[in-house]
Motif scaffolding. Structure first.
Motif, mmCIF file in Angstrom:
data_model
loop_
_atom_site.group_PDB
_atom_site.id
_atom_site.type_symbol
_atom_site.label_atom_id
_atom_site.label_comp_id
_atom_site.label_asym_id
_atom_site.label_seq_id
_atom_site.Cartn_x
_atom_site.Cartn_y
_atom_site.Cartn_z
ATOM 1 N N VAL A 24 1.207 -0.740 0.030
ATOM 2 C CA VAL A 24 0.038 -0.403 0.594
ATOM 3 C C VAL A 24 0.631 0.974 -0.018
ATOM 4 O O VAL A 24 0.693 2.265 -0.490
ATOM 5 N N ALA A 25 2.059 1.297 1.120
ATOM 6 C CA ALA A 25 2.755 2.119 1.093
ATOM 7 C C ALA A 25 3.491 2.397 -0.410
ATOM 8 O O ALA A 25 3.888 4.056 -0.784
ATOM 9 N N ARG A 26 3.355 1.645 -1.138
ATOM 10 C CA ARG A 26 3.650 1.895 -2.656
ATOM 11 C C ARG A 26 3.141 1.609 -4.027
ATOM 12 O O ARG A 26 3.404 2.179 -5.206
ATOM 13 N N GLU A 59 -18.895 7.958 8.857
ATOM 14 C CA GLU A 59 -17.633 9.022 8.540
ATOM 15 C C GLU A 59 -15.971 9.498 8.839
ATOM 16 O O GLU A 59 -15.410 9.078 8.056
ATOM 17 N N VAL A 60 -15.944 8.774 10.126
ATOM 18 C CA VAL A 60 -14.803 8.767 10.851
ATOM 19 C C VAL A 60 -14.160 7.756 10.359
ATOM 20 O O VAL A 60 -12.344 7.771 10.046
ATOM 21 N N ALA A 61 -14.738 6.586 10.213
ATOM 22 C CA ALA A 61 -14.106 4.994 9.793
ATOM 23 C C ALA A 61 -13.273 5.147 8.412
ATOM 24 O O ALA A 61 -12.719 5.059 8.095
ATOM 25 N N GLN A 62 -14.333 6.219 7.535
ATOM 26 C CA GLN A 62 -13.503 6.238 6.700
ATOM 27 C C GLN A 62 -12.572 7.004 6.041
ATOM 28 O O GLN A 62 -11.211 7.107 5.637
ATOM 29 N N GLU A 63 -12.715 8.201 7.319
ATOM 30 C CA GLU A 63 -11.409 9.096 7.515
ATOM 31 C C GLU A 63 -10.594 8.437 7.429
ATOM 32 O O GLU A 63 -8.574 8.457 7.070
ATOM 33 N N LEU A 65 -9.515 5.258 7.111
ATOM 34 C CA LEU A 65 -9.063 3.848 6.055
ATOM 35 C C LEU A 65 -8.069 4.689 4.814
ATOM 36 O O LEU A 65 -7.387 4.851 4.258
ATOM 37 N N LEU A 66 -8.783 6.387 4.556
ATOM 38 C CA LEU A 66 -8.248 7.137 3.778
ATOM 39 C C LEU A 66 -6.624 8.011 4.559
ATOM 40 O O LEU A 66 -5.503 7.735 3.974
ATOM 41 N N GLU A 67 -6.712 7.954 5.933
ATOM 42 C CA GLU A 67 -5.093 8.265 6.278
ATOM 43 C C GLU A 67 -4.758 6.497 6.237
ATOM 44 O O GLU A 67 -3.166 7.083 6.313
ATOM 45 N N VAL A 68 -4.882 5.281 6.292
ATOM 46 C CA VAL A 68 -4.138 4.377 6.101
ATOM 47 C C VAL A 68 -3.552 4.288 5.022
ATOM 48 O O VAL A 68 -2.092 4.409 4.596
ATOM 49 N N TRP A 69 -4.258 4.798 3.588
ATOM 50 C CA TRP A 69 -3.577 4.863 2.168
ATOM 51 C C TRP A 69 -2.938 5.609 2.868
ATOM 52 O O TRP A 69 -1.744 5.866 1.939
ATOM 53 N N ARG A 70 -2.631 7.029 2.616
ATOM 54 C CA ARG A 70 -2.458 7.916 3.050
ATOM 55 C C ARG A 70 -0.356 8.004 3.370
ATOM 56 O O ARG A 70 0.535 8.623 3.116
ATOM 57 N N SER A 71 -0.759 7.484 4.215
ATOM 58 C CA SER A 71 0.301 6.848 5.552
ATOM 59 C C SER A 71 0.476 5.949 5.663
ATOM 60 O O SER A 71 1.237 5.214 7.002
ATOM 61 N N ALA A 72 0.622 4.529 5.005
ATOM 62 C CA ALA A 72 0.914 3.284 5.589
ATOM 63 C C ALA A 72 2.797 3.854 5.080
ATOM 64 O O ALA A 72 3.333 2.411 5.861
ATOM 65 N N ALA A 73 3.213 4.402 4.718
ATOM 66 C CA ALA A 73 4.822 3.922 4.927
ATOM 67 C C ALA A 73 5.272 4.819 6.024
ATOM 68 O O ALA A 73 6.418 4.029 6.267
ATOM 69 N N ARG A 74 4.168 4.997 7.224
ATOM 70 C CA ARG A 74 5.129 6.044 8.351
ATOM 71 C C ARG A 74 4.444 4.017 9.439
ATOM 72 O O ARG A 74 5.531 4.843 10.509
ATOM 73 N N LEU A 87 -5.919 0.216 14.396
ATOM 74 C CA LEU A 87 -6.997 1.070 15.313
ATOM 75 C C LEU A 87 -6.475 2.010 16.749
ATOM 76 O O LEU A 87 -7.718 2.814 16.908
ATOM 77 N N THR A 88 -4.947 2.414 17.019
ATOM 78 C CA THR A 88 -4.488 3.511 17.457
ATOM 79 C C THR A 88 -5.487 5.126 16.407
ATOM 80 O O THR A 88 -5.247 6.176 17.202
ATOM 81 N N LEU A 89 -5.004 4.880 15.389
ATOM 82 C CA LEU A 89 -4.872 5.909 14.382
ATOM 83 C C LEU A 89 -6.843 6.320 14.574
ATOM 84 O O LEU A 89 -6.729 7.202 14.526
ATOM 85 N N ALA A 90 -7.625 5.297 14.499
ATOM 86 C CA ALA A 90 -8.500 4.839 14.937
ATOM 87 C C ALA A 90 -9.045 5.624 15.936
ATOM 88 O O ALA A 90 -10.286 6.564 16.210
ATOM 89 N N HIS A 91 -8.699 5.720 17.290
ATOM 90 C CA HIS A 91 -8.738 5.926 18.224
ATOM 91 C C HIS A 91 -8.892 7.233 18.185
ATOM 92 O O HIS A 91 -9.581 7.706 19.006
ATOM 93 N N ARG A 92 -7.330 7.463 18.258
ATOM 94 C CA ARG A 92 -7.215 9.076 17.950
ATOM 95 C C ARG A 92 -8.339 9.963 17.103
ATOM 96 O O ARG A 92 -8.446 10.778 17.804
ATOM 97 N N ARG A 93 -8.162 9.348 15.922
ATOM 98 C CA ARG A 93 -9.584 9.734 14.828
ATOM 99 C C ARG A 93 -10.984 10.433 15.830
ATOM 100 O O ARG A 93 -10.935 11.468 15.831
#
Length: 194
Positions: A24-26, A59-63, A65-74, A87-93
């Motif tokens: 995904v990161a690629r 809405e937040v779940a979609q945000e 998953l979009l963040e996972v797409w954008r930041s997979a390299a991190r 899940l940490t990204l999800a909880h924070r969002r």
């Protein structure tokens, strides 16, 4: 080698989540679709447990998953599993969304209280609360990675011990032991009497 347990059905066939996330990161959209299928249920469940509003949760779940797409390299495998990272990204969002709504309400409330000067005791209590939060953060940093993940998932994200064990792919007894040891370590670090 022990077999991973996946929430919601049998173990998926094919690459594991870290490998998929690397793809995904690629920019691999097919890999993202597979990651999405594996994590969307747990993400939506966690977000819904925080927000309680189904529409906002989706809405937040979609945000997320979009963040996972954008930041997979991190993602860093050494810091935990892909599921824990997501899940940490999800909880924070989700918490950010709650805080945003609360901040709007608080701004209106503060406008009404502009003339009120807090008593000395209120200021002292606020400072002490801030110092206590920082001490807890400092003590959390003294835990092992598995203890920290277990405590975070169980006590900050409200997951049952069984769910923590499944997410971390470790036996339930190990999670219970790490939680007990972690809490003892926190108690000692915080100077709380048993």
């Amino acid at each position: 080698m022990k077999e991973a347990v996946y929430i919601g059905g049998p173990a998926p066939v094919g690459p594991d989540l870290p490998e998929l996330l690397g793809r995904v990161a690629r920019g691999d959209q097919d890999a993202f679709a597979r990651v999405y299928d594996r994590v969307c249920g747990p993400v939506l469940g966690l977000v819904r447990s925080v927000l309680r509003d189904p529409a906002q949760s989706e809405e937040v779940a979609q945000e997320v998953l979009l963040e996972v797409w954008r930041s997979a390299a991190r993602y860093e495998r050494a810091r935990g599993s892909v599921m824990t990272w997501v899940l940490t990204l999800a909880h924070r969002r989700a918490v950010d969304r709650v805080r945003s709504a609360q901040a709007s309400s608080d701004r209106e409330h503060r406008a009404a209280l502009l003339e009120h000067v807090p008593a000395f005791d209120e200021v002292t209590e606020a400072v002490e609360a801030g110092l206590e939060r920082e001490q807890v953060r400092r003590c959390l940093r003294t835990l092992t990675e598995l203890q920290h993940q277990s405590v975070t998932l169980a006590y900050y994200q409200g997951l049952a011990y069984r769910e923590v064990a499944e997410l971390l792919s470790v036996p339930l007894g190990t999670v219970k032991t790490r939680l007990r040891d972690g809490l003892i370590r926190l108690r000692d670090c915080l100077g709380v009497q048993a």
